[in-house]
Design a protein around this motif. Sequence first.
Motif, short mmCIF file in Angstrom:
data_model
loop_
_atom_site.label_atom_id
_atom_site.label_comp_id
_atom_site.label_asym_id
_atom_site.label_seq_id
_atom_site.Cartn_x
_atom_site.Cartn_y
_atom_site.Cartn_z
N ILE A 127 -3.32 9.50 6.93
CA ILE A 127 -3.70 9.65 5.53
C ILE A 127 -3.36 8.29 4.91
CG2 ILE A 127 -3.28 10.88 3.37
CD1 ILE A 127 -1.92 13.04 5.31
N ILE A 128 -4.32 7.66 4.30
CA ILE A 128 -4.09 6.28 3.86
C ILE A 128 -4.69 6.05 2.48
CG2 ILE A 128 -6.19 5.22 4.84
CD1 ILE A 128 -2.52 3.88 5.07
N LEU A 129 -4.19 5.06 1.79
CA LEU A 129 -4.70 4.76 0.45
C LEU A 129 -6.04 4.03 0.52
CD1 LEU A 129 -1.71 5.47 -0.12
CD2 LEU A 129 -1.78 3.77 -1.94
N ARG A 130 -6.81 4.16 -0.54
CA ARG A 130 -8.11 3.50 -0.58
C ARG A 130 -7.94 1.99 -0.62
NH1 ARG A 130 -11.11 8.04 -1.54
NH2 ARG A 130 -10.19 9.50 -3.03
N LYS A 131 -9.01 1.30 -0.27
CA LYS A 131 -8.98 -0.17 -0.26
C LYS A 131 -8.69 -0.70 -1.66
CE LYS A 131 -11.88 -0.96 3.79
NZ LYS A 131 -10.80 -1.56 4.58
N THR A 148 1.46 9.01 7.44
CA THR A 148 1.13 8.01 6.44
C THR A 148 2.15 6.89 6.42
OG1 THR A 148 0.40 7.75 4.12
CG2 THR A 148 2.41 9.04 4.51
N LEU A 149 1.79 5.78 5.79
CA LEU A 149 2.76 4.72 5.50
C LEU A 149 3.39 5.03 4.16
CD1 LEU A 149 1.02 1.32 6.40
CD2 LEU A 149 2.93 2.39 7.58
N VAL A 150 4.70 4.91 4.09
CA VAL A 150 5.40 5.22 2.85
C VAL A 150 6.50 4.20 2.60
CG1 VAL A 150 7.00 6.79 4.01
CG2 VAL A 150 6.56 7.08 1.58
N THR A 171 0.64 10.95 -3.37
CA THR A 171 -0.29 11.98 -2.90
C THR A 171 -0.32 12.01 -1.38
OG1 THR A 171 -1.66 11.67 -4.87
CG2 THR A 171 -2.66 12.84 -3.01
N ALA A 172 -0.44 10.82 -0.76
CA ALA A 172 -0.46 10.74 0.70
C ALA A 172 0.83 11.31 1.27
CB ALA A 172 -0.64 9.29 1.13
#
Length: 227
Positions: A123-127, A169-171, A157-158
């Motif tokens: 699960i990743i953030l948008r560009k 995810t990356l956090v 959210t991720a």
Amino acid sequence: MSIGACNIISSFVLPKIVTHFSRVHPLIKVNLYEGNIDSLNEKLHNGTLDLILDNYPIDESVYFTVPLFQESLYVAMSQALCKKIENKYLVNSMTNKQLLSESPDEKSNKAVPFSIFHNTPFIILRKGNDTRIRYDQLCVDFNIHPPIILEVDQLSTAYNICSNHFGVTLVSDTLIKNSSSAKSLKYFQIDSKVTERTVFFHYPKHHYLRLAVKAFLKEAISIYAMI
């Protein structure tokens, strides 16, 4: 005086600073704005904001920067998925308590190559977000293309979706320190400098910095020097 920041920083970093500053300078009103870096920079240049606190790379020929603290990114996942990866690759994860209490050397000894996540659903953030930029760079550096199962706008959210045992995810450790869901997950440190970044204030070089803003910067630096 008006300060802008992204969701995580406006939720967990700025409140500490504003609370302390308002006690020391009760007559100075502080307004907080939350948004993405593009909308915040637009407000900064039109004079709506005095400062932005963020971690997004900027052009230092255009902006003055005031570093506040360093933060790190970790791969977060459910304990069940973590156990599979630990057994397959013979690597060590961390609990949130270990992540926040162990020394840099202790954590470094547990660092893993990002390549072990090549088949792991992210699960990743948008560009356009700094975390996404760093995720993409890790994929390039380790020559992998993990499946992306969901793209979202906010790191929180991720992280919350991941906390419900869906994907990884990356956090940032900034979020881990302040999340009630942190103890339900396990974390891997990545063997890469790409996961290290600075959270800093910035403002245009052509802007005059008012005394109240200078006082705010001074208080912010003093607070984080003690943490």
